[in-house]
Scaffold this active site. Structure first.
Site, PDB file in Angstrom:
ATOM      1  N   CYS A  33      68.903  96.307  -1.529  1.00 57.62           N
ATOM      2  CA  CYS A  33      70.149  95.635  -1.906  1.00 57.62           C
ATOM      3  C   CYS A  33      71.203  95.823  -0.813  1.00 57.62           C
ATOM      4  CB  CYS A  33      70.615  96.208  -3.243  1.00 57.62           C
ATOM      5  SG  CYS A  33      72.307  95.829  -3.697  1.00 57.62           S
ATOM      6  N   CYS A  36      74.577  97.188  -1.946  1.00 58.79           N
ATOM      7  CA  CYS A  36      74.432  98.607  -2.326  1.00 58.79           C
ATOM      8  C   CYS A  36      74.547  99.493  -1.087  1.00 58.79           C
ATOM      9  CB  CYS A  36      73.082  98.854  -2.995  1.00 58.79           C
ATOM     10  SG  CYS A  36      72.829  97.932  -4.524  1.00 58.79           S
TER      11      CYS A  36
END
Length: 108
Positions: A33, A36
């Protein structure tokens, strides 16, 4: 994980998060991600700036039960716990000041 950031797993989530004495910030994330990874340094900074708050990450690929339990469908999702209950929920990248404000409100 950086020094002050803990790793929460399906097996330690209850003990580390739900039974914690003080507030806890949980970052639900995954290595693939991009957003993230983008907020990871900010999570590290928050951990350093808030010694009274336990801050940790849950890799949703390795620990799907915790993510499922809290209905995490998009990452990053950040949950602030106080007394074993979710006090605040943030989905997506948020400014550090907004997260700090949430932590300050649960520390009070």
């Amino acid at each position: 994980m950086a020094g002050n950031v803990k790793e929460f797993t399906d097996s330690n989530f209850d003990a580390e998060v739900l039974q914690a004495d003080g507030p806890v910030l949980v970052d639900f994330w995954a290595p693939w991600c991009g957003p993230c990874r983008q907020i990871a340094p900010m999570i590290d900074e928050l951990a350093g700036d808030n010694p009274g708050v336990k801050i940790g990450k849950v890799n949703i690929d390795d620990n799907p039960q915790a993510a499922q339990k809290y209905g995490v469908s998009s990452i990053p999702t950040l949950l602030v716990f106080k007394g074993g209950e979710v006090a605040e929920t943030f989905v997506g990248v948020r400014p550090k000041a907004q997260l700090q404000e949430a932590l300050d409100s649960v520390k009070a």
